[in-house]
Design an enzyme around this catalytic site. Structure first.
Site, PDB file in Angstrom:
ATOM      1  N   GLY A  12       0.777  -1.234   0.000  1.00 57.20           N
ATOM      2  CA  GLY A  12       0.000   0.000   0.000  1.00 57.20           C
ATOM      3  C   GLY A  12       0.809   1.284   0.000  1.00 57.20           C
ATOM      4  O   GLY A  12       0.312   2.330   0.436  1.00 57.20           O
ATOM      5  N   ASN A  14       1.600   2.973  -2.611  1.00 59.10           N
ATOM      6  CA  ASN A  14       0.939   3.891  -3.549  1.00 59.10           C
ATOM      7  C   ASN A  14      -0.299   4.516  -2.920  1.00 59.10           C
ATOM      8  O   ASN A  14      -0.576   5.698  -3.139  1.00 59.10           O
ATOM      9  CB  ASN A  14       0.605   3.170  -4.858  1.00 59.10           C
ATOM     10  CG  ASN A  14       1.797   3.119  -5.802  1.00 59.10           C
ATOM     11  OD1 ASN A  14       2.241   4.152  -6.304  1.00 59.10           O
ATOM     12  ND2 ASN A  14       2.346   1.934  -6.023  1.00 59.10           N
ATOM     13  N   HIS A 109       1.182   0.452 -12.926  1.00 60.07           N
ATOM     14  CA  HIS A 109       1.943  -0.753 -13.277  1.00 60.07           C
ATOM     15  C   HIS A 109       3.431  -0.408 -13.387  1.00 60.07           C
ATOM     16  O   HIS A 109       3.782   0.610 -13.979  1.00 60.07           O
ATOM     17  CB  HIS A 109       1.430  -1.323 -14.608  1.00 60.07           C
ATOM     18  CG  HIS A 109       2.118  -2.593 -14.988  1.00 60.07           C
ATOM     19  ND1 HIS A 109       1.802  -3.802 -14.410  1.00 60.07           N
ATOM     20  CD2 HIS A 109       3.132  -2.844 -15.852  1.00 60.07           C
ATOM     21  CE1 HIS A 109       2.592  -4.739 -14.905  1.00 60.07           C
ATOM     22  NE2 HIS A 109       3.406  -4.180 -15.780  1.00 60.07           N
ATOM     23  N   THR A 172       9.642   5.095  -6.666  1.00 65.02           N
ATOM     24  CA  THR A 172       9.727   6.532  -6.412  1.00 65.02           C
ATOM     25  C   THR A 172       8.937   7.305  -7.473  1.00 65.02           C
ATOM     26  O   THR A 172       8.228   8.275  -7.160  1.00 65.02           O
ATOM     27  CB  THR A 172      11.198   6.982  -6.434  1.00 65.02           C
ATOM     28  OG1 THR A 172      11.894   6.251  -5.424  1.00 65.02           O
ATOM     29  CG2 THR A 172      11.355   8.466  -6.182  1.00 65.02           C
ATOM     30  N   GLU A 174       6.494   6.010  -9.342  1.00 66.59           N
ATOM     31  CA  GLU A 174       5.074   5.668  -9.179  1.00 66.59           C
ATOM     32  C   GLU A 174       4.407   6.638  -8.216  1.00 66.59           C
ATOM     33  O   GLU A 174       3.314   7.161  -8.473  1.00 66.59           O
ATOM     34  CB  GLU A 174       4.915   4.237  -8.632  1.00 66.59           C
ATOM     35  CG  GLU A 174       5.380   3.149  -9.573  1.00 66.59           C
ATOM     36  CD  GLU A 174       5.075   1.749  -9.042  1.00 66.59           C
ATOM     37  OE1 GLU A 174       3.981   1.539  -8.478  1.00 66.59           O
ATOM     38  OE2 GLU A 174       5.929   0.859  -9.187  1.00 66.59           O
TER      39      GLU A 174
HETATM   40  C1  GAR Z   1       3.729  -1.383  -7.232  1.00 64.59           C
HETATM   41  O1  GAR Z   1       5.040  -1.420  -7.738  1.00 64.59           O
HETATM   42  C2  GAR Z   1       2.723  -1.495  -8.357  1.00 64.59           C
HETATM   43  O2  GAR Z   1       3.126  -0.810  -9.512  1.00 64.59           O
HETATM   44  C3  GAR Z   1       2.715  -2.980  -8.585  1.00 64.59           C
HETATM   45  O3  GAR Z   1       2.762  -3.543  -7.312  1.00 64.59           O
HETATM   46  C4  GAR Z   1       3.423  -2.650  -6.430  1.00 64.59           C
HETATM   47  C5  GAR Z   1       2.501  -2.367  -5.276  1.00 64.59           C
HETATM   48  O4  GAR Z   1       3.148  -1.612  -4.297  1.00 64.59           O
HETATM   49  N1  GAR Z   1       1.555  -3.389  -9.309  1.00 64.59           N
HETATM   50  C6  GAR Z   1       1.547  -4.405 -10.153  1.00 64.59           C
HETATM   51  O5  GAR Z   1       2.516  -5.097 -10.401  1.00 64.59           O
HETATM   52  C7  GAR Z   1       0.201  -4.660 -10.811  1.00 64.59           C
HETATM   53  N2  GAR Z   1       0.322  -5.696 -11.805  1.00 64.59           N
HETATM   54  P1  GAR Z   1       2.333  -0.890  -3.149  1.00 64.59           P
HETATM   55  O6  GAR Z   1       1.360  -1.944  -2.575  1.00 64.59           O
HETATM   56  O7  GAR Z   1       3.361  -0.491  -2.155  1.00 64.59           O
HETATM   57  O8  GAR Z   1       1.588   0.271  -3.750  1.00 64.59           O
END
Ligand code: GAR
Length: 203
Positions: A12, A14, A109, A172, A174
């Site tokens: 989480g 993001n 992504h 970073t 993202e």
């Molecule tokens: C992030 O890097 C996101 O881009 C990726 O999972 C991670 C989640 O991090 N998503 C995917 O690979 C979707 N196919 P977070 O839970 O810390 O946001």
């Protein structure tokens, strides 16, 4: 103010970036609910800490992905959501969910789509040997990471990179572009024609 729901499966970070952008006044949105398909998703803890309704919806309780998505959509719409962000949500979503939000479903992504869709995008990029990778915020359709692209950011692949170091460099970016993309949506500046996303200039 954009009434936003978030679905997540894990850490989480993001979601955290979105919350911080709202707090800092960079994003005119309100997170109405966080829903996870994993009971131990840390995203749920982050939500609870902020007083955001946090729901674990167990996939095992539903026969099909459509049934699950219908139940998820009902909860999120009930909470007042008008757009849905998939933030580290590691399942393909069905029409039940996409249609409930009239196409206003976004995903982040960790690659420069259409390269390296699906799982382990950072490892795919390393294994392929690309010199640059990055991240993509896009609208969700019924394909795998295939919907219209709203924004992207590029990062270099450095000598000696591991999956972890590359993932951190991408993450970073993202955290930077996700709130920016959401703010464009919140401001009503995004239109989609076929595959192409047009961004209207700020008023
Ligand atoms: C992030 O890097 C996101 O881009 C990726 O999972 C991670 C989640 O991090 N998503 C995917 O690979 C979707 N196919 P977070 O839970 O810390 O946001």
């Amino acid at each position: 103010t954009l009434q936003l729901a978030v679905m997540a499966s894990g850490r989480g970070s993001n979601l955290q970036a979105v919350i911080e952008a709202i707090d800092a006044g960079r994003l005119d949105a309100h997170v109405v609910m966080v829903l996870a398909n994993k009971a131990d998703a840390y995203a749920l803890t982050r939500a609870k800490e902020r007083g955001i309704p946090a729901v674990f919806l167990d996939p095992k309780a539903y026969g099909t992905r459509e049934d699950y998505d219908r139940a998820a959509a009902a909860q999120l719409r009930q909470a007042g959501a008008e757009a849905l962000l998939l933030a580290g949500y590691m399942r393909i979503v069905t029409a039940s969910l996409i249609n409930a939000f009239a196409g206003r479903v976004l995903n982040i992504h960790p690659s420069l789509l259409p390269s390296f869709p699906g799982l382990h995008a950072q490892r795919q990029a390393l294994d392929y040997g690309v010199r640059y990778s990055g991240c993509t915020v896009h609208f969700v359709d019924e394909g795998l990471d295939s919907g219209p692209i709203i924004c992207q950011a590029v990062v270099p692949v450095e000598p000696g990179d591991t999956e972890a170091t590359l993932a951190a460099r991408i993450l970073t970016e993202e955290h930077r572009i996700l709130p920016e993309a959401l703010q464009l949506i919140a401001q009503g500046r995004v239109t989609v024609t076929g595959r192409r996303v047009e961004i209207q200039p700020a008023q």
